[in-house]
Design an enzyme around this catalytic site. Structure first.
Site, PDB file in Angstrom:
ATOM      1  N   ASP A  54     -47.536  26.795 -22.591  1.00  0.00           N
ATOM      2  CA  ASP A  54     -48.379  27.933 -22.947  1.00  0.00           C
ATOM      3  C   ASP A  54     -49.139  28.403 -21.659  1.00  0.00           C
ATOM      4  OD1 ASP A  54     -48.139  27.920 -25.594  1.00  0.00           O
ATOM      5  OD2 ASP A  54     -49.585  26.793 -26.213  1.00  0.00           O
ATOM      6  N   LYS A  76     -48.639  33.439 -25.347  1.00  0.00           N
ATOM      7  CA  LYS A  76     -48.893  34.735 -25.947  1.00  0.00           C
ATOM      8  C   LYS A  76     -50.321  35.237 -25.289  1.00  0.00           C
ATOM      9  CE  LYS A  76     -48.327  32.546 -30.129  1.00  0.00           C
ATOM     10  NZ  LYS A  76     -47.583  31.208 -29.913  1.00  0.00           N
ATOM     11  N   MET A 188     -62.159  30.744 -28.831  1.00  0.00           N
ATOM     12  CA  MET A 188     -61.639  32.068 -28.940  1.00  0.00           C
ATOM     13  C   MET A 188     -62.842  32.802 -29.579  1.00  0.00           C
ATOM     14  SD  MET A 188     -57.804  30.755 -30.229  1.00  0.00           S
ATOM     15  CE  MET A 188     -58.357  29.502 -31.206  1.00  0.00           C
TER      16      MET A 188
HETATM   17  C1  LIG Z   1     -55.637  28.740 -28.682  1.00  0.00           C
HETATM   18  S1  LIG Z   1     -57.040  27.553 -28.280  1.00  0.00           S
HETATM   19  C2  LIG Z   1     -56.345  26.215 -27.667  1.00  0.00           C
HETATM   20  C3  LIG Z   1     -57.143  24.973 -27.721  1.00  0.00           C
HETATM   21  C4  LIG Z   1     -56.649  23.775 -27.272  1.00  0.00           C
HETATM   22  N1  LIG Z   1     -55.758  23.361 -28.181  1.00  0.00           N
HETATM   23  C5  LIG Z   1     -57.683  22.794 -26.978  1.00  0.00           C
HETATM   24  O1  LIG Z   1     -57.723  21.609 -27.660  1.00  0.00           O
HETATM   25  O2  LIG Z   1     -58.667  22.905 -26.132  1.00  0.00           O
HETATM   26  C6  LIG Z   1     -57.647  28.527 -26.686  1.00  0.00           C
HETATM   27  C7  LIG Z   1     -59.105  28.509 -26.739  1.00  0.00           C
HETATM   28  O3  LIG Z   1     -59.377  27.528 -26.157  1.00  0.00           O
HETATM   29  C8  LIG Z   1     -60.557  27.538 -25.470  1.00  0.00           C
HETATM   30  N2  LIG Z   1     -60.242  26.968 -24.209  1.00  0.00           N
HETATM   31  C9  LIG Z   1     -59.027  26.287 -23.797  1.00  0.00           C
HETATM   32  N3  LIG Z   1     -59.314  25.805 -22.529  1.00  0.00           N
HETATM   33  C10 LIG Z   1     -60.447  26.199 -22.097  1.00  0.00           C
HETATM   34  C11 LIG Z   1     -61.211  25.930 -20.983  1.00  0.00           C
HETATM   35  N4  LIG Z   1     -60.512  25.334 -19.761  1.00  0.00           N
HETATM   36  N5  LIG Z   1     -62.314  26.449 -20.730  1.00  0.00           N
HETATM   37  C12 LIG Z   1     -63.017  27.128 -21.977  1.00  0.00           C
HETATM   38  N6  LIG Z   1     -62.414  27.305 -22.735  1.00  0.00           N
HETATM   39  C13 LIG Z   1     -61.306  26.829 -23.313  1.00  0.00           C
HETATM   40  C14 LIG Z   1     -60.954  28.995 -25.279  1.00  0.00           C
HETATM   41  O4  LIG Z   1     -61.852  29.482 -26.595  1.00  0.00           O
HETATM   42  C15 LIG Z   1     -59.613  29.474 -25.453  1.00  0.00           C
HETATM   43  O5  LIG Z   1     -59.594  30.764 -26.141  1.00  0.00           O
END
Ligand SMILES: C[S@@+](CC[C@H](N)C(=O)[O-])C[C@H]1O[C@@H](n2cnc3c(N)ncnc32)[C@H](O)[C@@H]1O
Length: 274
Positions: A54, A76, A188
């Site tokens: 991803d 995406k 998100m």
């Molecule tokens: C599609 S979701 C995936 C979440 C992922 N599966 C998890 O458990 O963290 C993507 C969202 O996770 C959050 N996110 C992922 N990595 C991040 C990071 N390093 N710092 C802050 N927010 C993060 C953001 O809100 C981002 O838009």
């Protein structure tokens, strides 16, 4: 980072030996810092034939893969329709049908806002063995790097993880999720920040209720911005917050102390509440 295209023929009924070897593993890559990858995740990645990864998977993690492992980008970005979820599932199933060990590498934990349910259902329906290797979810990474404990005996006895946007594009139902004794972590949420703020206000959350915006948690360029529920929307714009970012909403944010952060963390802080 090596990125390849995988072209696999769909299942060949004659090659039952190959088919019996094919399998899928959903692997959590964690929030960014490659040191947060689990030992099991690394072992699985090293044994994979092909890795479908991803957007938010850190390049440093892909660099850990042996040269023979094919890496296929299936991100995406900004929800753009570069590849659909159905196409991703078709590719993963085709790889497994061809006898390969296909790894679906997702940011954070695969079982939190990762659409793993759809991939698990498709693999079950196709009779393909599938395993899940958990990862550190972004909320856990953000809590650790900011030193904001998401639960706290004085401030929060429960914690909720919420994606701001539902499948139909409508703001998620926030009623009852924030307030005294509760921590709400919103994934998100950037583009929905003004609506989220209004919905929380309508649910009785005080305008001066604390919020920490954590951008790039555990990644280079991590930033922590302190604001309030009432000022959340303007803060996102004013501070030019970029994805990936999440919101920690609740009194636990009061425990954030910029002075305990190591200088190397390059954290910027804007304090909007006392
Ligand atoms: C599609 S979701 C995936 C979440 C992922 N599966 C998890 O458990 O963290 C993507 C969202 O996770 C959050 N996110 C992922 N990595 C991040 C990071 N390093 N710092 C802050 N927010 C993060 C953001 O809100 C981002 O838009």
């Amino acid at each position: 980072v090596r990125v390849a295209r995988l072209i696999v023929k769909s299942s060949d009924p004659s090659s039952s030996v190959e088919r019996s070897r094919g399998k899928i593993t959903l692997v959590g890559a964690g929030p960014g810092d490659p040191d947060l990858l689990t030992v099991k995740a690394l072992r699985i990645l090293e044994s994979a034939d092909v890795v479908f990864f991803d957007d938010l998977v850190a390049p440093e993690i892909l660099e850990l893969l042996p040269a023979r492992v094919r890496c296929i980008y299936v991100g995406k970005p900004h929800h753009a329709a570069v590849i659909t979820q159905d196409e991703i599932i078709t590719q993963i199933l085709a790889a497994a049908h061809a006898g390969l060990h296909a790894v679906r590498l997702k940011s954070g934990d695969p079982m939190i806002f990762g659409r793993s349910g759809e991939e698990l259902a498709a693999a079950h329906a196709a009779g393909i063995p599938i395993e899940v290797v958990p990862g550190v979810t972004a909320a856990g990474g953000a809590a650790a790097s900011t030193r904001i404990s998401l639960t706290h005996r004085d401030y929060a006895q429960q914690v909720s993880f919420l994606t701001a946007v539902r499948r139909n594009g409508v703001l998620a139902d926030v009623r009852g999720l924030a307030g005294v004794g509760k921590t709400l972590v919103v994934y998100m949420g950037l583009v929905r920040a003004p609506e989220l703020s209004a919905a929380l206000g309508a649910d009785g959350v005080a305008a001066n209720w604390p919020v920490a915006i954590v951008e790039n948690a555990t990644r280079p360029g991590e930033r922590v911005i302190l604001t309030t529920v009432g000022d959340l929307g303007p803060t996102v714009v004013r501070e030019n917050i970029r994805t990936p970012a999440l919101f920690i909403i609740g009194e636990v944010v009061k425990t954030y102390a910029a002075d305990v952060m190591p200088a190397s963390a390059a954290v910027e802080t804007v304090s909007a509440f006392a």
